[in-house]
Enzyme design. Structure first.
Site, short mmCIF file in Angstrom:
data_model
loop_
_atom_site.label_atom_id
_atom_site.label_comp_id
_atom_site.label_asym_id
_atom_site.label_seq_id
_atom_site.Cartn_x
_atom_site.Cartn_y
_atom_site.Cartn_z
N GLU A 1 -22.33 16.53 -39.53
CA GLU A 1 -23.62 17.24 -39.91
C GLU A 1 -24.65 15.93 -40.38
OE1 GLU A 1 -25.65 20.21 -43.13
OE2 GLU A 1 -23.54 20.16 -42.91
N GLY B 1 -30.01 22.73 -41.87
CA GLY B 1 -28.68 23.27 -41.41
C GLY B 1 -28.54 24.81 -41.61
N HIS C 1 -10.28 20.25 -36.36
CA HIS C 1 -9.76 18.82 -36.86
C HIS C 1 -8.51 18.70 -35.60
CE1 HIS C 1 -12.29 18.73 -40.02
NE2 HIS C 1 -11.85 19.72 -40.53
N ARG D 1 -6.78 15.28 -34.58
CA ARG D 1 -5.93 14.35 -34.71
C ARG D 1 -6.19 13.46 -36.22
NH1 ARG D 1 -3.53 11.40 -31.20
NH2 ARG D 1 -4.94 12.23 -29.39
N HIS E 1 -28.75 23.06 -27.36
CA HIS E 1 -29.69 23.96 -27.15
C HIS E 1 -30.85 23.27 -28.16
CE1 HIS E 1 -32.49 27.37 -27.11
NE2 HIS E 1 -32.53 27.47 -28.66
N LEU E 2 -31.96 23.16 -27.59
CA LEU E 2 -33.29 22.63 -28.25
C LEU E 2 -34.34 23.66 -28.14
CD1 LEU E 2 -33.19 18.72 -27.41
CD2 LEU E 2 -32.24 20.12 -29.42
N GLY E 3 -34.43 24.63 -28.99
CA GLY E 3 -35.47 25.70 -29.00
C GLY E 3 -36.63 25.48 -30.08
#
Length: 141
Positions: free
Chosen positions: A64, A83, A90, A92, A107-109
């Protein structure tokens, strides 16, 4: 062509971590290119769960952190990103060393962004994969 709307500089990126969770976990932004940012985090007792392995929550905090800074650098100064949702698989266990999280946009909206984050160990083995969705907000004047 670069996706960044703000000046990219590792010193500037790392300065945003002062007095935050990122500083406490020793997360450091270490690389960027035209469409991704990478951050590192040492794996030691600070980020271990009781069995001595990297805690899944620490992996999610790393994912994050790197995607959030990336999202905010993809919008101009009149906007910011927060966020909405994060998930992680997860893959390993890691007990020591350093892990690297690379965030790339899916995606960049105008109102939402979706980021894919892959966390790998020092041998380039996949440790965790995560997807992070953000809302793009307008700053109030």
């Amino acid at each position: 062509m670069s996706i960044w709307k703000r000046p990219m500089d590792l010193a500037i990126l790392n300065a945003t971590s002062r007095n935050t969770l990122m500083e406490a976990l020793n997360i450091e932004y270490c690389h960027y290119d035209a469409d991704s940012i990478t951050a590192s985090m040492p794996v030691n007792s600070v980020v271990h769960q009781p069995l001595g392995m990297l805690h899944g929550g620490a992996s999610v905090a790393l994912a994050e952190s790197v995607a959030s800074i990336a999202a905010n650098w993809c919008v101009d100064e009149t906007k910011y990103c927060v966020g909405l949702d994060i998930n992680a698989n997860h893959i390993r266990a890691v007990r020591e060393g350093t892990v690297y999280a690379k965030a790339k946009p899916v995606h960049l909206g105008a109102t939402t962004q979706v980021w894919l984050i892959e966390i790998k160990d020092q041998r380039e083995r996949l440790v965790c994969t995560s997807r992070f969705t953000v809302a793009v907000m307008k700053k109030k004047k």
